[in-house]
Write a protein that holds these residues in place. Structure first.
Motif, mmCIF file in Angstrom:
data_model
loop_
_atom_site.group_PDB
_atom_site.id
_atom_site.type_symbol
_atom_site.label_atom_id
_atom_site.label_comp_id
_atom_site.label_asym_id
_atom_site.label_seq_id
_atom_site.Cartn_x
_atom_site.Cartn_y
_atom_site.Cartn_z
ATOM 1 N N LEU A 99 44.292 58.792 81.342
ATOM 2 C CA LEU A 99 43.303 58.957 80.278
ATOM 3 C C LEU A 99 42.661 60.333 80.352
ATOM 4 O O LEU A 99 42.535 61.036 79.334
ATOM 5 C CB LEU A 99 42.251 57.852 80.402
ATOM 6 C CG LEU A 99 41.173 57.772 79.325
ATOM 7 C CD1 LEU A 99 41.783 57.690 77.930
ATOM 8 C CD2 LEU A 99 40.278 56.574 79.587
ATOM 9 N N HIS A 100 42.261 60.741 81.547
ATOM 10 C CA HIS A 100 41.559 62.013 81.730
ATOM 11 C C HIS A 100 42.442 63.220 81.411
ATOM 12 O O HIS A 100 41.972 64.204 80.827
ATOM 13 C CB HIS A 100 41.050 62.092 83.173
ATOM 14 C CG HIS A 100 40.407 63.383 83.538
ATOM 15 N ND1 HIS A 100 39.359 63.928 82.827
ATOM 16 C CD2 HIS A 100 40.655 64.257 84.553
ATOM 17 C CE1 HIS A 100 38.981 65.072 83.383
ATOM 18 N NE2 HIS A 100 39.765 65.294 84.424
ATOM 19 N N THR A 101 43.710 63.147 81.787
ATOM 20 C CA THR A 101 44.594 64.307 81.637
ATOM 21 C C THR A 101 45.457 64.247 80.389
ATOM 22 O O THR A 101 46.326 65.108 80.214
ATOM 23 C CB THR A 101 45.514 64.445 82.872
ATOM 24 O OG1 THR A 101 46.363 63.285 82.974
ATOM 25 C CG2 THR A 101 44.700 64.585 84.147
ATOM 26 N N MET A 102 45.253 63.262 79.534
ATOM 27 C CA MET A 102 46.054 63.175 78.311
ATOM 28 C C MET A 102 46.003 64.508 77.561
ATOM 29 O O MET A 102 44.923 65.044 77.317
ATOM 30 C CB MET A 102 45.550 62.045 77.413
ATOM 31 C CG MET A 102 46.392 61.859 76.172
ATOM 32 S SD MET A 102 45.947 60.383 75.232
ATOM 33 C CE MET A 102 46.524 59.106 76.339
ATOM 34 N N PRO A 103 47.162 65.075 77.192
ATOM 35 C CA PRO A 103 47.181 66.431 76.626
ATOM 36 C C PRO A 103 46.807 66.493 75.155
ATOM 37 O O PRO A 103 47.435 67.206 74.366
ATOM 38 C CB PRO A 103 48.643 66.841 76.847
ATOM 39 C CG PRO A 103 49.406 65.570 76.764
ATOM 40 C CD PRO A 103 48.515 64.527 77.403
ATOM 41 N N LYS A 104 45.792 65.757 74.782
ATOM 42 C CA LYS A 104 45.291 65.745 73.403
ATOM 43 C C LYS A 104 43.875 65.194 73.455
ATOM 44 O O LYS A 104 43.501 64.510 74.417
ATOM 45 C CB LYS A 104 46.195 64.909 72.499
ATOM 46 C CG LYS A 104 46.512 63.533 72.990
ATOM 47 C CD LYS A 104 47.746 62.943 72.290
ATOM 48 C CE LYS A 104 49.028 63.542 72.797
ATOM 49 N NZ LYS A 104 50.260 63.003 72.172
ATOM 50 N N PRO A 105 43.031 65.468 72.475
ATOM 51 C CA PRO A 105 41.641 64.999 72.508
ATOM 52 C C PRO A 105 41.543 63.476 72.539
ATOM 53 O O PRO A 105 42.301 62.774 71.860
ATOM 54 C CB PRO A 105 41.049 65.563 71.210
ATOM 55 C CG PRO A 105 41.919 66.726 70.859
ATOM 56 C CD PRO A 105 43.303 66.327 71.300
ATOM 57 N N THR A 106 40.596 62.980 73.324
ATOM 58 C CA THR A 106 40.355 61.542 73.419
ATOM 59 C C THR A 106 38.864 61.272 73.189
ATOM 60 O O THR A 106 38.008 62.010 73.677
ATOM 61 C CB THR A 106 40.755 60.990 74.792
ATOM 62 O OG1 THR A 106 40.060 61.693 75.829
ATOM 63 C CG2 THR A 106 42.258 61.121 75.016
ATOM 64 N N ILE A 107 38.583 60.207 72.452
ATOM 65 C CA ILE A 107 37.204 59.833 72.144
ATOM 66 C C ILE A 107 37.004 58.364 72.479
ATOM 67 O O ILE A 107 37.755 57.509 72.003
ATOM 68 C CB ILE A 107 36.858 60.063 70.660
ATOM 69 C CG1 ILE A 107 37.020 61.540 70.292
ATOM 70 C CG2 ILE A 107 35.448 59.585 70.350
ATOM 71 C CD1 ILE A 107 36.840 61.816 68.809
ATOM 72 N N ALA A 124 35.979 58.993 81.210
ATOM 73 C CA ALA A 124 37.278 59.638 81.406
ATOM 74 C C ALA A 124 37.805 60.246 80.115
ATOM 75 O O ALA A 124 38.724 61.072 80.148
ATOM 76 C CB ALA A 124 38.288 58.639 81.964
ATOM 77 N N CYS A 125 37.238 59.840 78.983
ATOM 78 C CA CYS A 125 37.600 60.453 77.698
ATOM 79 C C CYS A 125 36.884 61.793 77.550
ATOM 80 O O CYS A 125 35.885 62.064 78.211
ATOM 81 C CB CYS A 125 37.232 59.525 76.549
ATOM 82 S SG CYS A 125 38.173 57.985 76.510
ATOM 83 N N LEU A 220 40.312 73.525 81.170
ATOM 84 C CA LEU A 220 38.901 73.148 81.117
ATOM 85 C C LEU A 220 38.583 71.994 82.062
ATOM 86 O O LEU A 220 37.515 71.960 82.679
ATOM 87 C CB LEU A 220 38.519 72.772 79.686
ATOM 88 C CG LEU A 220 38.336 73.942 78.719
ATOM 89 C CD1 LEU A 220 38.292 73.433 77.289
ATOM 90 C CD2 LEU A 220 37.073 74.721 79.050
ATOM 91 N N ASN A 221 39.508 71.045 82.214
ATOM 92 C CA ASN A 221 39.287 69.911 83.109
ATOM 93 C C ASN A 221 39.115 70.348 84.561
ATOM 94 O O ASN A 221 38.511 69.639 85.354
ATOM 95 C CB ASN A 221 40.445 68.915 83.017
ATOM 96 C CG ASN A 221 40.321 67.973 81.838
ATOM 97 O OD1 ASN A 221 39.297 67.944 81.153
ATOM 98 N ND2 ASN A 221 41.361 67.198 81.591
ATOM 99 N N GLN A 222 39.660 71.516 84.896
ATOM 100 C CA GLN A 222 39.576 72.011 86.269
ATOM 101 C C GLN A 222 38.535 73.108 86.449
ATOM 102 O O GLN A 222 38.279 73.539 87.580
ATOM 103 C CB GLN A 222 40.925 72.595 86.694
ATOM 104 C CG GLN A 222 42.116 71.687 86.543
ATOM 105 C CD GLN A 222 43.405 72.436 86.820
ATOM 106 O OE1 GLN A 222 43.668 72.872 87.938
ATOM 107 N NE2 GLN A 222 44.210 72.620 85.782
#
Length: 270
Positions: A99-107, A124-125, A220-222
């Motif tokens: 969920l966290h690393t999904m390569p597209k925006p998550t809401i 995690a979104c 950005l996640n890192q």
């Protein structure tokens, strides 16, 4: 894809995933997690999907881990408890990482109570939109546990270390207004508009280059753990990939064509 515990629909490039165990307040059982993993893997791999919305059926977003599963673990032979617990944790961490690393925006469209693992899953979104009925609680302490779904990583990054400790140590409930004030939630919506508003936001966030979104999100996640030098280095590598992407080429060619057309029109008028 429609399953008994997870519902997944895709329309106009937006995947909507719904927890479907309302009679148990969408508590995460082992079977539900298996279906959740399959749905996340499908959405992540589907290039036609540009963004994802996660919500729940019924009055709760997700009540956390299934207590009946905890009971079964306690009743197992003592020599098996630790290893089986470790194995379960690997599944939890894999799910949250997907969920966290999904390569597209998550809401996360939080429609009601997000408790324990449910609160971690919302965090995690990339973004959280909460209904007026939403609440958040890191209630692990009430079961003699620590947050195992990423809460100890995600929550301090949203609210700061001291406030994260207070919420985790107390296990108290945070209503939607406090969640907005603290930065746990990003937007608010009415219950009847929640998923539609989340889908519209997802469409807005995913208009740009899928390549640039995926690479930018990964860095950005890192970014809070990396030095500026490392962020610049990763950004340079990502930009090199973007230079070769179809989206970049088409956007530049369209801009040049528009400029040429504008200049030609100006010349003709002169």
């Amino acid at each position: 894809m429609n399953t008994s515990l997870i519902e997944l629909s895709i329309a106009d490039g937006i995947a909507t995933l719904l927890f479907n165990r309302p009679e148990k307040r969408n508590a995460m059982s082992d079977d539900m997690r298996t279906e959740f993993i399959a749905a996340l893997e499908q959405v992540s791999a589907d290039k036609a999907v540009r963004a994802m919305v996660l919500s729940g059926h019924g009055k709760s977003f997700c009540a956390g881990g299934d207590v009946s599963g905890m009971e079964r673990r306690m009743n197992m032979p003592a020599g098996n408890v630790a290893f089986n617990g470790w194995h379960r944790q690997q599944r939890v961490h894999y799910t949250q990482s997907l969920l966290h690393t999904m390569p597209k925006p998550t809401i996360a469209a939080v429609n009601g109570a997000a408790s324990g693992l449910g609160a971690d899953t919302a965090l995690a979104c990339d973004f959280i939109i909460a209904s007026e009925a939403a609440s958040f609680t890191w209630s692990y302490i009430n079961r003699g546990l620590v947050p195992d779904g990423g809460g100890m990583y995600f929550l301090p990054r949203r609210v700061g270390l001291a406030k994260a400790k207070e919420l985790i140590f107390s296990g108290r409930k945070v209503d939607v207004q406090e969640a907005l004030r603290l930065g746990i939630a990003d937007r608010q919506s009415s219950p009847e508009r929640l998923v539609a508003d989340a889908q519209a936001w997802a469409a807005e966030l995913s208009k740009g280059s899928a390549t640039a979104l995926a690479l930018g999100k990964t860095i950005l996640n890192q970014s809070l753990e990396l030095s500026a030098e490392h962020v610049f280095a990763q950004g340079s590598q990502a930009q090199g990939i973007c230079y070769t992407s179809t989206e970049h080429r088409e956007s530049v060619m369209a801009f040049l064509a528009k400029s040429a057309s504008k200049n030609a029109a100006t010349t003709n008028r002169g």
